[in-house]
Design a protein around this motif. Structure first.
Motif, mmCIF file in Angstrom:
data_model
loop_
_atom_site.group_PDB
_atom_site.id
_atom_site.type_symbol
_atom_site.label_atom_id
_atom_site.label_comp_id
_atom_site.label_asym_id
_atom_site.label_seq_id
_atom_site.Cartn_x
_atom_site.Cartn_y
_atom_site.Cartn_z
ATOM 1 N N PHE A 194 0.828 -1.189 0.000
ATOM 2 C CA PHE A 194 0.000 0.000 0.000
ATOM 3 C C PHE A 194 0.870 1.251 0.000
ATOM 4 O O PHE A 194 1.949 1.291 0.592
ATOM 5 N N GLY A 195 0.362 2.278 -0.658
ATOM 6 C CA GLY A 195 0.984 3.591 -0.607
ATOM 7 C C GLY A 195 -0.045 4.595 -0.115
ATOM 8 O O GLY A 195 -1.132 4.222 0.314
ATOM 9 N N GLN A 196 0.305 5.866 -0.182
ATOM 10 C CA GLN A 196 -0.625 6.912 0.226
ATOM 11 C C GLN A 196 -0.615 8.041 -0.794
ATOM 12 O O GLN A 196 0.440 8.440 -1.290
ATOM 13 N N ALA A 197 -1.800 8.532 -1.112
ATOM 14 C CA ALA A 197 -1.939 9.717 -1.961
ATOM 15 C C ALA A 197 -2.582 10.800 -1.119
ATOM 16 O O ALA A 197 -3.620 10.581 -0.490
ATOM 17 N N SER A 198 -1.950 11.966 -1.069
ATOM 18 C CA SER A 198 -2.472 13.082 -0.287
ATOM 19 C C SER A 198 -3.320 13.978 -1.176
ATOM 20 O O SER A 198 -2.918 14.314 -2.297
ATOM 21 N N LEU A 199 -4.494 14.347 -0.677
ATOM 22 C CA LEU A 199 -5.375 15.228 -1.433
ATOM 23 C C LEU A 199 -5.459 16.565 -0.700
ATOM 24 O O LEU A 199 -6.382 16.828 0.068
ATOM 25 N N ASP A 200 -4.443 17.402 -0.903
ATOM 26 C CA ASP A 200 -4.381 18.709 -0.260
ATOM 27 C C ASP A 200 -5.181 19.726 -1.065
ATOM 28 O O ASP A 200 -5.416 19.552 -2.269
ATOM 29 N N VAL A 201 -5.582 20.810 -0.406
ATOM 30 C CA VAL A 201 -6.328 21.864 -1.096
ATOM 31 C C VAL A 201 -5.514 23.155 -1.102
ATOM 32 O O VAL A 201 -4.665 23.383 -0.238
ATOM 33 N N TYR A 202 -5.801 23.997 -2.080
ATOM 34 C CA TYR A 202 -5.094 25.255 -2.268
ATOM 35 C C TYR A 202 -6.114 26.364 -2.499
ATOM 36 O O TYR A 202 -7.209 26.116 -2.997
ATOM 37 N N LYS A 203 -5.730 27.585 -2.146
ATOM 38 C CA LYS A 203 -6.662 28.705 -2.271
ATOM 39 C C LYS A 203 -6.557 29.353 -3.639
ATOM 40 O O LYS A 203 -5.475 29.722 -4.091
ATOM 41 N N TYR A 204 -7.694 29.507 -4.292
ATOM 42 C CA TYR A 204 -7.771 30.153 -5.601
ATOM 43 C C TYR A 204 -8.518 31.477 -5.496
ATOM 44 O O TYR A 204 -9.468 31.610 -4.724
ATOM 45 N N SER A 205 -8.100 32.443 -6.284
ATOM 46 C CA SER A 205 -8.760 33.745 -6.344
ATOM 47 C C SER A 205 -9.228 34.010 -7.772
ATOM 48 O O SER A 205 -8.553 33.634 -8.745
ATOM 49 N N SER A 206 -10.362 34.682 -7.884
ATOM 50 C CA SER A 206 -10.861 35.056 -9.206
ATOM 51 C C SER A 206 -10.184 36.316 -9.730
ATOM 52 O O SER A 206 -10.387 36.699 -10.871
ATOM 53 N N LYS A 207 -9.363 36.972 -8.890
ATOM 54 C CA LYS A 207 -8.875 38.335 -9.097
ATOM 55 C C LYS A 207 -10.083 39.273 -8.983
ATOM 56 O O LYS A 207 -11.224 38.865 -9.189
#
Length: 413
Positions: A194-207
């Motif tokens: 088994f391995g691991q996949a990380s599902l991180d989130v990032y902040k997006y802006s519309s400008k």
């Protein structure tokens, strides 16, 4: 009927005729020269109509041009008389700030906000407030993003209440199988890695978006539809680029980055691909995944593929008609659905130009709703404007390492 609608109706008619003609001859028989010529003519007509549709779309909305984005969004912003309570509250806030909300709307809005978001808002000065977009609006935005043919339309999408790191176990069990045992025989050991996949989130802006007071005060102008169109264009473009090409370092891991090579083009295929290589690409995917597989590519790549024929003198591309409607069919390549994505690389030396696989194994994660802020500080007020900016948190990654999606890489020479 608009010119664009007329062109699409013409394309549907020609594409259906091509589909019916292609199905006329059994798949194990060679198409006769008369039908083949007629099919080539129909496909040429479909391609010509596609060119006209592309030109019309270009006229209506020039990609990347801010003024054209605003004009296209304004044209689409028509008043919807059947708005829900959530949509009405959002429209009131966009037009006049928090002070424009009724007490019922204000109470309902604060009831659904979490304390952190509520703290960012002013209950006394309506122009200073931020607003977490109503659930209905957020859902419509996501649906609009999917409708553009982006990775979202074929990936698995989830929504979480927080942005905390998520870890998914990964494994490749496609080569594992059990055994046949004689009576009283000890079973062998076969460990799964088994391995691991990380599902991180990032902040997006519309400008930020600056709108003059006049537009906001015009009762015939649907500010909600206008903002939604701009959010779709701005947030959709950067997210889809990352969903395709993201490195996974300080940004989502894109589907091309996560894919493995399925076929490297035959020598000489630096800007093209041959039928045999496409067959090899398909068969590089384990049959366990293949039932739900589709292609993804740039439109320029599809243009080249439309001219390829198989050994039975049949075009490997079959145009769809009435896409999305009952009885309709999408465009297909070798019998597989095609997703056009302009962030896919055009064919060139060493380019990863074609993806094939089960895109449901690619996961896109959104955190809560889009957050929209309305700004009327001096920088905007002196120009007679109201400013808007939207933020969202999102991430993406492949949560399967069994080779569910693979790419075709053009030859280096």
């Amino acid at each position: 009927m608009s010119k664009l609608a007329q062109l699409r109706a013409q394309r549907d008619a020609k594409a259906k005729a091509a589909h019916d003609l292609n199905a006329k001859t059994p798949s194990d028989q060679r198409m006769n020269s008369s039908d083949a010529s007629a099919l080539d003519a129909l496909l040429a007509e479909v391609e010509a109509i596609d060119g006209e549709i592309a030109r019309e779309n270009r006229i209506n909305q020039v990609a990347g041009d801010a003024q054209s984005e605003h004009e296209a969004a304004m044209n689409a912003a028509t008043r919807n008389g059947g708005a829900s309570d959530e949509a009405s509250a959002l429209r009131a806030m966009l037009s006049g700030g928090l002070s424009a909300l009724t007490q019922e709307q204000r109470n309902a809005m604060f009831a659904r906000q979490n304390p952190d978001i509520r703290a960012a808002m002013s209950t006394t000065t309506g122009s200073e407030g931020g607003f977490t977009v109503a659930t209905e609006f957020s859902r419509q935005l996501i649906e609009a993003l999917k409708a553009t043919g982006s990775v979202r339309s074929v990936a698995s999408n989830i929504r979480t209440s927080t942005g905390a790191q998520m870890l998914f176990p990964t494994t490749d069990a496609t080569a594992e199988e059990g055994e046949l045992l004689a009576q009283n025989t000890t079973a062998a050991v076969l460990e799964t890695t088994f391995g691991q996949a990380s599902l991180d989130v990032y902040k997006y802006s519309s400008k930020s978006i600056a709108l003059p007071f006049e537009l906001l005060q015009d009762s015939m102008f649907d500010i909600e539809a206008y903002i939604q169109n701009l959010l779709r264009l701005r947030l959709g473009r950067i997210q889809d680029r990352h969903h395709v090409l993201g490195t996974g370092s300080s940004q989502p891991r894109g589907v091309v980055t996560a894919s493995t090579v399925g076929k490297t083009g035959t020598t000489g295929q630096t800007t093209s691909v041959i039928y045999d290589d496409l067959v090899d690409l398909e068969h590089s995917i384990d049959p366990a995944y293949r039932a739900n597989c589709r292609y993804m590519m740039n439109d320029s790549t599809l243009k080249a593929l439309r001219k390829i024929k198989d050994s039975q003198n049949r075009p490997i591309f079959v145009p769809g008609y009435e896409t999305g409607n009952p009885g309709g069919a999408p465009d297909r390549l070798l019998g597989r659905e095609i997703v056009i994505n302009q962030y896919m690389a055009a064919m060139a030396a060493n380019a990863k130009s074609i993806l094939f696989g089960d895109f449901s194994k690619f996961l896109i994660r959104d955190v809560m709703d889009v957050t929209l802020f309305r700004m009327t500080d001096s920088a905007f007020t002196l120009k007679g404007q109201v400013g808007f900016v939207a933020f969202c948190r999102s991430g993406a990654n492949m949560v399967d390492n069994g080779g569910a999606i693979k790419h075709y890489a053009n030859s280096a020479t």
